[in-house]
Design an enzyme around this catalytic site. Structure first.
Site, mmCIF file in Angstrom:
data_model
loop_
_atom_site.group_PDB
_atom_site.id
_atom_site.type_symbol
_atom_site.label_atom_id
_atom_site.label_comp_id
_atom_site.label_asym_id
_atom_site.label_seq_id
_atom_site.Cartn_x
_atom_site.Cartn_y
_atom_site.Cartn_z
ATOM 1 N N LEU A 39 37.822 45.030 31.618
ATOM 2 C CA LEU A 39 37.278 43.948 32.443
ATOM 3 C C LEU A 39 35.778 43.853 32.209
ATOM 4 O O LEU A 39 35.077 44.881 32.179
ATOM 5 C CB LEU A 39 37.575 44.222 33.911
ATOM 6 C CG LEU A 39 37.232 43.103 34.902
ATOM 7 C CD1 LEU A 39 38.227 41.967 34.767
ATOM 8 C CD2 LEU A 39 37.242 43.634 36.322
ATOM 9 N N ARG A 99 42.101 42.647 36.765
ATOM 10 C CA ARG A 99 42.250 43.858 35.953
ATOM 11 C C ARG A 99 43.709 44.291 35.869
ATOM 12 O O ARG A 99 44.150 44.857 34.873
ATOM 13 C CB ARG A 99 41.407 44.981 36.566
ATOM 14 C CG ARG A 99 41.524 46.307 35.840
ATOM 15 C CD ARG A 99 40.950 47.442 36.689
ATOM 16 N NE ARG A 99 39.550 47.288 36.935
ATOM 17 C CZ ARG A 99 38.592 47.760 36.131
ATOM 18 N NH1 ARG A 99 38.918 48.399 35.037
ATOM 19 N NH2 ARG A 99 37.330 47.586 36.443
ATOM 20 N N ASP A 119 40.397 49.652 42.607
ATOM 21 C CA ASP A 119 40.881 50.951 42.131
ATOM 22 C C ASP A 119 41.499 51.756 43.268
ATOM 23 O O ASP A 119 42.505 52.452 43.080
ATOM 24 C CB ASP A 119 39.743 51.727 41.472
ATOM 25 C CG ASP A 119 38.459 51.689 42.292
ATOM 26 O OD1 ASP A 119 38.474 51.102 43.394
ATOM 27 O OD2 ASP A 119 37.447 52.235 41.835
ATOM 28 N N ASN A 125 35.952 37.829 32.960
ATOM 29 C CA ASN A 125 35.963 37.480 34.374
ATOM 30 C C ASN A 125 34.889 36.478 34.750
ATOM 31 O O ASN A 125 34.763 36.120 35.920
ATOM 32 C CB ASN A 125 35.786 38.753 35.221
ATOM 33 C CG ASN A 125 36.803 38.851 36.334
ATOM 34 O OD1 ASN A 125 37.853 38.227 36.278
ATOM 35 N ND2 ASN A 125 36.490 39.624 37.342
ATOM 36 N N ARG A 138 28.198 40.792 30.258
ATOM 37 C CA ARG A 138 27.437 41.896 29.676
ATOM 38 C C ARG A 138 27.884 42.033 28.222
ATOM 39 O O ARG A 138 28.619 42.944 27.870
ATOM 40 C CB ARG A 138 27.657 43.194 30.450
ATOM 41 C CG ARG A 138 27.159 43.122 31.882
ATOM 42 C CD ARG A 138 26.976 44.495 32.480
ATOM 43 N NE ARG A 138 28.215 45.244 32.597
ATOM 44 C CZ ARG A 138 28.286 46.456 33.160
ATOM 45 N NH1 ARG A 138 27.187 47.026 33.616
ATOM 46 N NH2 ARG A 138 29.437 47.085 33.256
ATOM 47 N N ARG A 178 33.790 50.530 50.690
ATOM 48 C CA ARG A 178 34.947 51.348 50.336
ATOM 49 C C ARG A 178 35.481 52.118 51.545
ATOM 50 O O ARG A 178 36.690 52.348 51.652
ATOM 51 C CB ARG A 178 34.573 52.299 49.191
ATOM 52 C CG ARG A 178 34.269 51.536 47.905
ATOM 53 C CD ARG A 178 33.758 52.447 46.810
ATOM 54 N NE ARG A 178 34.816 53.072 46.029
ATOM 55 C CZ ARG A 178 35.481 52.490 45.051
ATOM 56 N NH1 ARG A 178 35.233 51.230 44.746
ATOM 57 N NH2 ARG A 178 36.395 53.144 44.381
ATOM 58 N N ASP A 187 36.430 50.456 32.067
ATOM 59 C CA ASP A 187 35.286 49.579 32.290
ATOM 60 C C ASP A 187 34.536 49.349 30.989
ATOM 61 O O ASP A 187 34.627 50.149 30.048
ATOM 62 C CB ASP A 187 34.339 50.194 33.323
ATOM 63 C CG ASP A 187 34.931 50.174 34.727
ATOM 64 O OD1 ASP A 187 35.835 49.347 34.965
ATOM 65 O OD2 ASP A 187 34.505 50.983 35.569
ATOM 66 N N ASP A 188 33.787 48.261 30.958
ATOM 67 C CA ASP A 188 33.054 47.952 29.730
ATOM 68 C C ASP A 188 31.853 48.863 29.509
ATOM 69 O O ASP A 188 31.243 48.829 28.440
ATOM 70 C CB ASP A 188 32.615 46.483 29.725
ATOM 71 C CG ASP A 188 31.744 46.143 30.929
ATOM 72 O OD1 ASP A 188 31.498 47.044 31.763
ATOM 73 O OD2 ASP A 188 31.310 44.981 31.053
ATOM 74 N N ASP A 189 31.485 49.660 30.508
ATOM 75 C CA ASP A 189 30.366 50.578 30.335
ATOM 76 C C ASP A 189 30.799 52.042 30.367
ATOM 77 O O ASP A 189 29.981 52.939 30.564
ATOM 78 C CB ASP A 189 29.306 50.347 31.405
ATOM 79 C CG ASP A 189 29.864 50.504 32.813
ATOM 80 O OD1 ASP A 189 31.086 50.674 32.947
ATOM 81 O OD2 ASP A 189 29.074 50.461 33.773
#
Length: 888
Positions: free
Chosen positions: A637, A697, A802, A666, A641, A845, A713-715
């Site tokens: 996802l 996701r 998550d 996204n 970035r 959260r 994650d992309d990072d």
């Protein structure tokens, strides 16, 4: 004396002579050796000088005149020959050095060619092995390709089936036309237009509206009556009005006038939804022919076992259940008589229950007087007061008593159904007193797992029976009751779906597959060939597995057959969604995509690593082995970035067992036109989403063709060996989340609420899906089965997706996730600010966890101190001495 002297003199003369001779001889030798060379040298020099400078014989001669001397010419020729040979040898040496250099270059080229040939040979071996596996699978199946049978539709003027002996003897085998419902028909259902009924004005408008809304969203509804398998007719609930409904004879004529009634109404279902406890059983004296009746109230003379359906009341007609008002499920203390019962039977029940209350053995509330009783049928216990008041009492109760009507001929009533619904709604365990009563959908639902059903004569032992239940038993019954209520009774859509599913299951027609999310791809162009980050791919001499050169292969498809459909009926209807069930949460529309790639190689859902058996060649004997060949899909996802995304994609280059990468874009803004995507040798599918939502996701994208999904994650920074180790662990625990970052929940005593904790700990209860493996099965459950309220909260906070997935998997499996490696964080250094860095991140959260607990009715997360580390992952062991090692 003279002789001696004479002898001496005579003997001394020869001795003197010998001495003189030796001296002379020595002198002559000295002269010859010393003076003769000198004399000869002088003589020769004198001769050269006398002859002039041009007549030198022995002196040095200019211009090589020495060679003219005959006895020296041979030596000169030898010298010249040796010089030429030396020159030739030097030329040959240089030539040989050049040849050696060329041969060394050829040797290096041959070595490179050999390495390349070895790689090609290894790839060919993999292709041959895959082909052999495919061939063996096809040979093992030994099933020919069968064409679907031709569907023969009956004529419009269908004469119908032979008439049964009596209307009471109707059963599916005698009154249902199976010819209209082949196994491959898809169960098409035609619904009559409610407005066209002659009795439409008498139907409750709220029921008509809820029925129409449910029909619109049902996947089985068809507009073509000629191919329909089932015909639905809404006949009630009738509203309270001054004008009475049509008499039975008139209603019977109106039913026979329906366009597709075909003289006897076979394959028709007359639906009567009840919203009141005092519902009118106006179909009692109506001859319905071969049409089935689905309603909440039945008399014994009217009910046809195995043909008619006892349905639940329609309480929430157009509203969704409010999970914030539903109490938790965790406990807070927390023989048939023949003939009619005696007239004072209910009085005996009242007396027994009052005696229990007066004994003060337990907190028992017994009230038999009501200021505002609701209308009810004769001999039936009336509902007292308003629904909200009854729910308040039930919320603080562990058990709720449901007394069957005193009339033994009344086998089902709307009042009992209403009490049962309210008890399940708030998590109270129903105690049904009277085993002659028919509960909704009793043919398929095993009510003994969610309710306590005892005959009325055992009312004196009821207190002892309830006292004998343990907390674990009560929690299990509450969970099962909550599952039944959410799945079958909670909304009007569920009620209609359950009605159709009950008929479909009875005639053994497979359910329609649930849809997969279509992936609308964003075109993109690949740039230069991606390199491999040495820091990420530094695995030493460890062989992580083959990097496939052939097109990626998908997981074997799940193919449902008739036997499997019939054998899984009980588990589908009576179990909360366990791991890899055929019907994961509801038999209404089972989560079974027609091209779903589920566990195993197409033989059905199996728990924890089910499949066709055998051992994967690339895995050790104790690792994997349940699916011969398998890959995984990376779902990543991202949101605006691009640089971070490109770096993350490039790091996936050369990752073994990777099928493809699905990038969930996204952002509403498309990627830059000049953006060059890395070429990693595998497909990169960029999927466009309708809105910015973290729920995207977990959408079951149709481009995901493997069972295993690596959500990342992309990072996130993960090495190849870490990813491969996580994949191997997931293959051993396919029904669980297997990942890297662990978190846990904790109870806040001061605030009496749950907290989210990310501190380092030996204990965990969640594995974040920013870097985790899970089965695609859970993507269907998350997107289509999990309560919508959870997804709405994820969209509201742009957070907690998550946590929601961990709640779902733990709720289904009753197992904690598995954390691999000791890493607690996996973020890349220098990446842009993430959502988790916001100060409000943890507060949101906390709220999510507490709200999810309200939705599920209990805390499904489970603690664990188990962690899997790669102790032997890089240890090379002889193949013939490989053993199973287990470290805890």
């Amino acid at each position: 004396m003279q002789r001696n002297g004479g002898g001496a003199g005579a003997g001394g003369q020869p001795w003197v002579l010998r001495r003189v001779r030796l001296t002379w001889l020595s002198f002559m030798l000295f002269f010859i050796l010393v003076f003769f060379p000198l004399i000869a040298h002088y003589y020769l020099t004198t001769i050269d000088e006398a002859g002039g400078p041009e007549k030198h014989i022995f002196g040095p001669r200019p211009g090589g005149e020495l060679c003219e001397v005959k006895h020296v010419q041979d030596l000169c020729r030898i010298r010249e020959s040796v010089s030429e040979e030396l020159l030739q040898l030097e030329a040959k040496r240089q030539e040989l050095n050049g040849e050696i250099s060329r041969l060394n270059m050829r040797i290096e080229a041959c070595k490179r060619s050999i390495d390349s040939a070895k790689q090609d040979l290894l790839q060919l071996k993999n292709v041959i092995s895959q082909t052999e596996h495919s061939y063996k699978e096809l040979m093992a199946q030994n099933q020919p390709k069968l064409s679907l049978p031709v569907r023969l539709l009956p004529d419009k003027e269908d004469p119908g089936l032979p008439p049964p002996k009596s209307a009471r003897s109707c059963r599916l085998r005698s009154c249902f036309d199976y010819a209209r419902c082949p196994l491959t028909s898809g169960f098409p259902v035609y619904v009559y237009d409610t407005a066209s009924y002659p009795w439409a004005d008498f139907i409750d408008p709220l029921v008509k509206q809820a029925f129409a809304a449910s029909v619109k969203s049902n996947i089985y509804i068809t507009d073509n009556p000629s191919i329909a398998c089932l015909y639905l007719v809404l006949v009630g609930e009738l509203q309270e009005s001054s004008s009475p409904p049509p008499p039975p004879s008139e209603l019977e004529k109106q039913l026979k006038a329906l366009p597709y009634w075909r003289s006897d109404g076979h394959n028709h279902v007359l639906v009567h939804f009840s919203r009141m406890s005092m519902t009118q059983n106006f179909l009692y004296n109506v001859s319905t022919g071969r049409a089935a009746v689905a309603q909440s109230t039945f008399l014994e003379q009217q009910y046809r076992e195995g043909f008619d359906l006892v349905v639940s009341p329609l309480v929430h007609a157009l509203s969704e259940p409010n999970f914030l008002e539903v109490p938790p499920q965790v406990p807070t203390f927390e023989e048939e008589m023949e003939g009619d019962p005696p007239a004072d039977y209910d009085d005996r029940i009242i007396g027994t229950l009052k005696a229990v209350q007066d004994s003060h053995l337990d907190q028992v509330l017994v009230e038999f007087t009501c200021k505002n009783p609701r209308p009810s049928l004769p001999t039936e216990w009336a509902l007292c007061g308003e629904r909200e008041d009854r729910l308040e009492v039930l919320k603080v109760s562990t058990f709720g008593l449901v007394i069957a009507p005193g009339d033994g001929q009344l086998v089902a009533s709307a009042g009992c159904g209403m009490r049962l619904f309210e008890a399940l709604e708030v998590g109270t365990i129903p105690v049904v007193l009277g085993d002659h009563s028919r509960l909704p959908y009793h043919q398929l639902i095993r009510w003994s797992e969610a309710a306590i059903i005892v005959p009325k004569p055992r009312v004196t032992e009821l207190h002892f029976l309830l006292r004998s239940l343990s907390d674990n038993d009560m929690l299990a019954m509450r969970r099962q009751g909550r599952f039944l209520w959410e799945t079958y009774f909670s909304t009007s859509e569920n009620v209609l779906n359950t009605l159709l599913a009950c008929i479909r299951t009875s005639i053994q027609v497979p359910a329609a597959p649930i849809k997969e999310e279509p992936a609308h791809e964003i075109p993109h162009k690949a740039g230069k060939l991606a390199g491999t980050d040495a820091n990420l791919a530094d695995n030493g001499d460890l062989d992580l597995g083959p990097v496939e050169t052939e097109p990626p292969y998908a997981s074997p498809r799940f193919l449902r057959n008739f036997t499997y459909t019939a054998s899984e009926t009980y588990r589908a209807w009576n179990r909360a969604p366990g791991p890899f069930h055929l019907f994961p949460h509801t038999p209404l529309d089972p989560v079974l995509p027609s091209e779903a790639k589920f566990l195993g190689s197409g033989t059905g859902f199996r728990p924890i690593g089910g499949g066709t058996g055998g051992s994967g060649k690339e895995f050790q004997a104790a690792l994997g082995g349940n699916v011969p060949r398998e890959q995984f899909t990376v779902v990543m996802l991202t949101y605006e970035r691009e640089e971070v995304l490109m770096n993350s994609l490039e790091r996936l280059n050369g990752l073994p067992y990777l099928n493809k990468v699905v990038v969930v874009w996204n952002s509403p803004k498309p990627p830059s036109d000049d953006l060059l995507w890395p070429d990693i040798g595998l497909p990169i599918v960029v999927v466009r989403t309708e809105k910015n939502s973290l729920n995207n996701r977990f959408l079951p994208w149709d481009v995901v063709e493997t069972e295993a999904i690596l959500s990342i994650d992309d990072d996130a920074h993960l090495r190849h060996d870490e990813i491969m180790f996580g994949f191997r662990v997931w293959r051993e625990a396919r029904d669980r989340i297997v990942g890297f970052p662990g978190r846990y929940h904790a109870w806040d005593v001061n605030h009496q609420s749950w907290l989210y904790n990310s501190n380092y700990s030996c204990e965990l209860s969640m594995v974040l899906t920013g870097a985790a493996f899970f089965h695609k099965y859970y993507a269907y459950l998350y997107s289509y089965v999990m309560p919508q309220a959870i997804r709405d909260m994820v969209d509201e906070y742009i957070n907690c997706e998550d946590i929601a997935m961990n709640f779902l998997v733990s709720h289904i499996t009753r197992k904690p996730p598995i954390k691999v490696t000791s890493r607690w964080t996996f973020r890349c250094p220098g990446c842009p600010q993430a959502l988790s860095h916001d100060d409000s991140h943890f507060h949101e959260r906390h709220k999510c966890i507490n709200f999810f607990v309200k939705v599920y009715g209990y805390m499904p997360l489970l603690y664990t101190q188990f962690r899997v580390d790669s102790v032997l992952f890089k240890t090379r062991l002889p193949h013939d001495k490989t053993k199973c090692f287990k470290f805890i």
